[in-house]
Enzyme design. Structure first.
Site, PDB file in Angstrom:
ATOM      1  N   GLU A   1     -19.144  -4.663  50.461  1.00 35.09           N
ATOM      2  CA  GLU A   1     -20.509  -4.695  51.085  1.00 35.09           C
ATOM      3  C   GLU A   1     -21.645  -5.004  49.999  1.00 35.09           C
ATOM      4  OE1 GLU A   1     -20.717  -2.503  55.105  1.00 35.09           O
ATOM      5  OE2 GLU A   1     -20.462  -1.192  53.380  1.00 35.09           O
TER       6      GLU A   1
HETATM    7  C1  ACM Z   1     -16.448   0.246  53.798  1.00 35.65           C
HETATM    8  O1  ACM Z   1     -16.483   0.982  54.820  1.00 35.65           O
HETATM    9  N1  ACM Z   1     -17.709  -0.345  53.352  1.00 35.65           N
HETATM   10  C2  ACM Z   1     -15.725   0.212  52.764  1.00 35.65           C
END
Ligand code: ACM
Length: 687
Positions: free
Chosen positions: A311
């Protein structure tokens, strides 16, 4: 004791068993062992079991055997006088090291004359003891051990549970009791998510501002205590220090790490995805990471070290002229010569981090975003965004772990996790690539779980994942899984987990000292928090300091009451279909009809019992619509039951109106939804 001779003898009488047909009679065993042969004898609790260990001296194994005996004895009647002393013979070849994936297979034999455990390593002994603790059966008022011959081995070597101690801090006691739960269902990797935007949770001697800005953290002594506790249960601990994204806490401590121009003075006080990232262009970033990783790779002995990598959409990198200039100079722009190739820059960062992690003798694990051209083959990929990442990784020659489908925090059913197989029959991998699939991990992200209720968000659903990763692929009966999940849920409470006690305590707190908690409990037990990430988007903005003490927090992630009601509805409708019209005049159908009617009457009447409390309590008022909806929906169910009983088909108009009403009732409130509505819909819809 002569370990070598013993090992030799042991190997001779220890066949490597072939895959046999799945056991039909699973009793309370979860995960289901590879092969089980029940006998007709039993070992009574009048017996004292005397442990006899044959293998290299090992205090952990001796302690584990003693622990199991203590737990078994707690189930015996206090007055039981020992009529006989029989051996609990434990034979093992080597002291097993969980971090080197040493063998976990074992055989366990219970006969009327004693118990024998054989295992190539002490890890197998631990798994055998976990099975032994699930064997006691009630016979009258006493529990006995049934005669049995079990041969067992895991399907996957990596069977993990991620606990996010960064977003909500989880004290050592929470981690320890969850390690006990993991050991009970043969999970063997604790993935400890220790750093995120909202906090950095380990004491760092080299970079102390990291933990100082975060407030709550584990001292290094506490970390070692957890590591010892885990090791004693044959559980590895893989720490995660998530970089380059999810790093506001790091930037609050050391602003020079930042890519963006925002100066963070504190850890992040929001749950919104921040998309901040460390500056991958500065040597000082790598110097700091090298210092920290040098310290943390020493503190955590496991050969795997998780660097996150998820992310980061690159927005901070794109927005920073210094970083864009670096990207340009290093050929990290897309073909247009202007746009950042985020993946190229992150792969550069990953390679720098991987070199560090390797220098410290560790193998790097990262989330599936790190996979791409240029990622070295020795990185392990943890797939969370989809199944594709898992298979792409294996096809690229990287080892991989599945977490997609095992996100406990999304409040999905145990059945849905259970149906998620890392290697289903129709998987696209070659035999060699399949060897690269190490296993999987259930994940407990903690935006909506604090140390009080976290157990109820993990258990018992994590046990369904544990079985998927341990047992044979052919073990797929959902009703049998749920039946055994109920037994394990009880066992886990006995081990100190609070997945039942904590929500009950919260209900009592919500009801207040004077009110009867029963009507609130009746409602709470048929509610579930809204699924997936919807809880963030239902008119209530959660932040890290929001107390998790509302009715939604006491509602089960998966309602047993609703699920069991659904099963009963299906059985009734099957009777109905078989009978042609109405219901068959069998005792079973009559009993079931009576049970369903009683349940629906309870729900129908519950609202008027609950209204005074809902009206008087500001924190409960928002749930009033759900209480009313339960009552109305139950009334419709009762009408349909009456029709079925009389053999009347509902009119088209009645059904249409009833379905319309059910649809109108299907509205979440207080971030919860009524889990019984789909089942009532099936009842009302039936012809
Ligand atoms: C995640 O759930 N961002 C690994």
């Amino acid at each position: 004791m002569r370990p070598f001779l013993l090992l030799f003898a042991f190997l001779l009488n220890y066949p490597v068993f072939a895959q046999s047909a799945p056991p039909a009679d699973t009793r309370n065993l979860l995960p289901v062992p590879t092969s089980v042969r029940w006998g007709t004898g039993k070992l009574s609790w009048k017996t004292m079991l005397r442990p006899q260990l044959q293998g290299p001296a090992d205090t952990l194994t001796a302690a584990a055997v003693a622990r199991t005996l203590r737990r078994l004895r707690r189930q015996a009647p206090a007055t039981a006088a020992a009529a006989a002393t029989l051996p609990l013979l434990v034979r093992y070849g080597n002291i097993g090291q969980p971090e080197t994936f040493d063998e976990e297979r074992y055989s366990l034999r219970v006969t009327p004359t004693g118990i024998t455990i054989d295992a190539p390593t002490s890890l197998g002994v631990l798994r055998a003891l976990a099975t032994l603790e699930q064997l006691p059966e009630l016979e009258g008022r006493h529990s006995v051990l049934p005669e049995v011959d079990i041969q067992d081995q895991p399907r996957f070597a990596w069977r993990g549970l991620l606990i996010d101690a960064a977003r909500h801090f989880m004290p050592v006691s929470v981690i320890k009791r969850n390690l006990d739960g993991m050991a009970a269902v043969k999970l063997n990797v604790l993935h400890w998510h220790l750093a995120d935007d909202q906090g950095f949770r380990v004491e760092s001697r080299t970079l102390p501002r990291l933990h100082e800005v975060s407030g709550q953290y584990y001292t290094q002594a506490q970390v070692r205590e957890v590591l010892r506790y885990a090791a004693a249960r044959g559980i590895r601990v893989v720490p995660e220090f998530d970089v380059p994204g999810h790093t506001i806490a790091w930037q609050a401590a050391y602003p020079q790490l930042a890519s963006g121009d925002t100066l963070y003075k504190t850890v992040y006080r929001s749950w919104r995805l921040a998309n901040v990232a460390l500056d991958p262009t500065k040597e000082s970033t790598y110097a700091l990471l090298d210092t920290l990783f040098g310290e943390m790779t020493t503190l955590f002995p496991d050969p795997y070290f998780h660097i996150g990598g998820d992310e980061n959409d690159g927005r901070q990198w794109r927005g920073q002229p210094r970083i864009m200039a670096f990207a340009k100079a290093n050929g990290m722009l897309k073909a247009d010569g202007k746009t950042l190739d985020k993946h190229a820059l992150q792969t550069y960062f990953n390679r720098r981090v991987l070199a560090m992690v390797s220098k410290y003798g560790k193998q790097m694990v990262g989330w599936d975003e790190i996979l791409g051209p240029g990622l070295p083959k020795d990185a392990v990929i943890q797939s969370w965004r989809g199944r594709k990442g898992l298979y792409d990784a294996a096809q690229a020659g990287n080892r991989a772990i599945l977490s997609n489908g095992y996100y406990l925090d999304l409040n999905q059913s145990a059945a849905s996790h259970y149906a998620t197989d890392p290697l289903p029959v129709n998987n696209p991998l070659t035999a060699t690539q399949q060897q690269l699939i190490l296993g999987g991990e259930a994940t407990m992200w903690s935006e909506f779980a604090d140390s009080v209720i976290v157990d109820s968000r993990i258990w018992p659903r994590a046990a369904a994942v544990a079985e998927r990763l341990w047992s044979a692929r052919e073990i797929t009966s959902v009703p049998d899984m749920y039946r055994r999940l109920g037994a394990v849920a009880g066992q886990l409470e006995g081990l100190g987990l609070q997945h039942r006690r904590a929500p009950e305590q919260l209900l009592r707190q919500l009801a207040g000292p004077t009110a009867d908690v029963a009507p609130l409990r009746t409602l709470a037990r048929v509610l579930e928090p809204v699924k997936e990430y919807k809880r963030h988007f239902q008119g209530f903005t959660y932040v890290p300091s929001t107390p998790l003490n509302r009715l939604v927090d006491a509602a089960p992630a998966e309602s047993d009451v609703a699920r069991e009601f659904g099963c009963q509805v299906d059985t009734l409708l099957n009777y109905h279909t078989a009978a042609g019209a109405g219901l068959p005049a069998t005792p079973a159908a009559r009993v079931l009809l009576g049970t369903l009617r009683q349940q629906l009457q309870t729900w129908q009447a519950n609202n008027s019992r609950l209204v005074p409390l809902l009206a008087a309590s500001p924190t409960l008022t928002e749930y009033a619509p759900l209480s009313a909806a339960l009552s109305t929906a139950a009334a419709l169910g009762l009408e349909r039951l009456a029709q079925l009983e009389k053999g009347q088909a509902p009119s088209v108009a009645w059904r249409a109106a009833a379905l319309q009403q059910l649809d109108a009732l299907n509205k979440p409130a207080g971030q919860t939804e009524l889990a019984v509505l789909p089942h009532l819909r099936r009842l009302v819809e039936s012809k």
